[in-house]
Motif scaffolding. Sequence first.
Motif, PDB file in Angstrom:
ATOM      1  N   ARG A  27     -74.134   5.982  14.172  1.00 16.77           N
ATOM      2  CA  ARG A  27     -75.029   7.708  14.756  1.00 16.77           C
ATOM      3  C   ARG A  27     -75.806   7.550  15.635  1.00 16.77           C
ATOM      4  NH1 ARG A  27     -72.612  12.199  17.255  1.00 16.77           N
ATOM      5  NH2 ARG A  27     -73.768  13.960  16.601  1.00 16.77           N
ATOM      6  N   LEU A 116     -69.997  10.679  19.879  1.00 14.56           N
ATOM      7  CA  LEU A 116     -68.760   9.311  18.741  1.00 14.56           C
ATOM      8  C   LEU A 116     -68.102   8.729  19.496  1.00 14.56           C
ATOM      9  CD1 LEU A 116     -69.067  11.210  15.600  1.00 14.56           C
ATOM     10  CD2 LEU A 116     -70.279   9.764  16.118  1.00 14.56           C
ATOM     11  N   LYS A 121     -65.790   8.136  15.378  1.00  8.78           N
ATOM     12  CA  LYS A 121     -64.892   8.265  14.312  1.00  8.78           C
ATOM     13  C   LYS A 121     -63.540   7.861  13.477  1.00  8.78           C
ATOM     14  CE  LYS A 121     -65.422  12.514  18.267  1.00  8.78           C
ATOM     15  NZ  LYS A 121     -64.498  12.687  19.288  1.00  8.78           N
ATOM     16  N   THR A 125     -64.164   8.534   9.912  1.00  8.75           N
ATOM     17  CA  THR A 125     -63.269   9.320   8.980  1.00  8.75           C
ATOM     18  C   THR A 125     -62.484   8.203   7.991  1.00  8.75           C
ATOM     19  OG1 THR A 125     -62.164  10.012  10.893  1.00  8.75           O
ATOM     20  CG2 THR A 125     -60.313   9.589   9.620  1.00  8.75           C
TER      21      THR A 125
END
Length: 155
Positions: A27, A116, A121, A125
């Motif tokens: 990130r 992202l 992603k 997740t």
Amino acid sequence: MNSPCTLCWFERIGMVIIGVLWMLILRYGPQIKYIVCVFLSASYGIYMGIRHTASWWQRDAGIGLGDKLVGAHTYTWAVVVYWCVVVVMSLALLFIRKKSSMMCDLVNEKIKPKPLSVYSKIVFTLSFIVVCSNAFQTLIVNGIPPFTGKSNPIN
């Protein structure tokens, strides 16, 4: 369902911390503080893995103190996984080019979130699912803190 022992949980905690640090690196880029924390967490994991393996090495005469994966018990794989983290991070740092975006992120003092990608992603997740499932398993099997797993196996 058998609860993992206390040392197994300590190994898992180190892996969760490294997973969270990798998410931060994805990130915000490879900041020095994240890289140092990854190395410190890997050192903790190597210590816990060796401590766990050494404590059972002589006692485990095929009685099943953990599942086997490719001929080795799962508690011995923690040492391998943490050493892989150290090697991968070291190689990544070793081969950073001077004018690459990674080098710019390392020397830049201002931290800006990166957009992202689809890959990021998916990683976020999956990491979130793994962390939540471990927390859920701990809560169901052991109960609320301060309860922990057993120290010796049942069999």
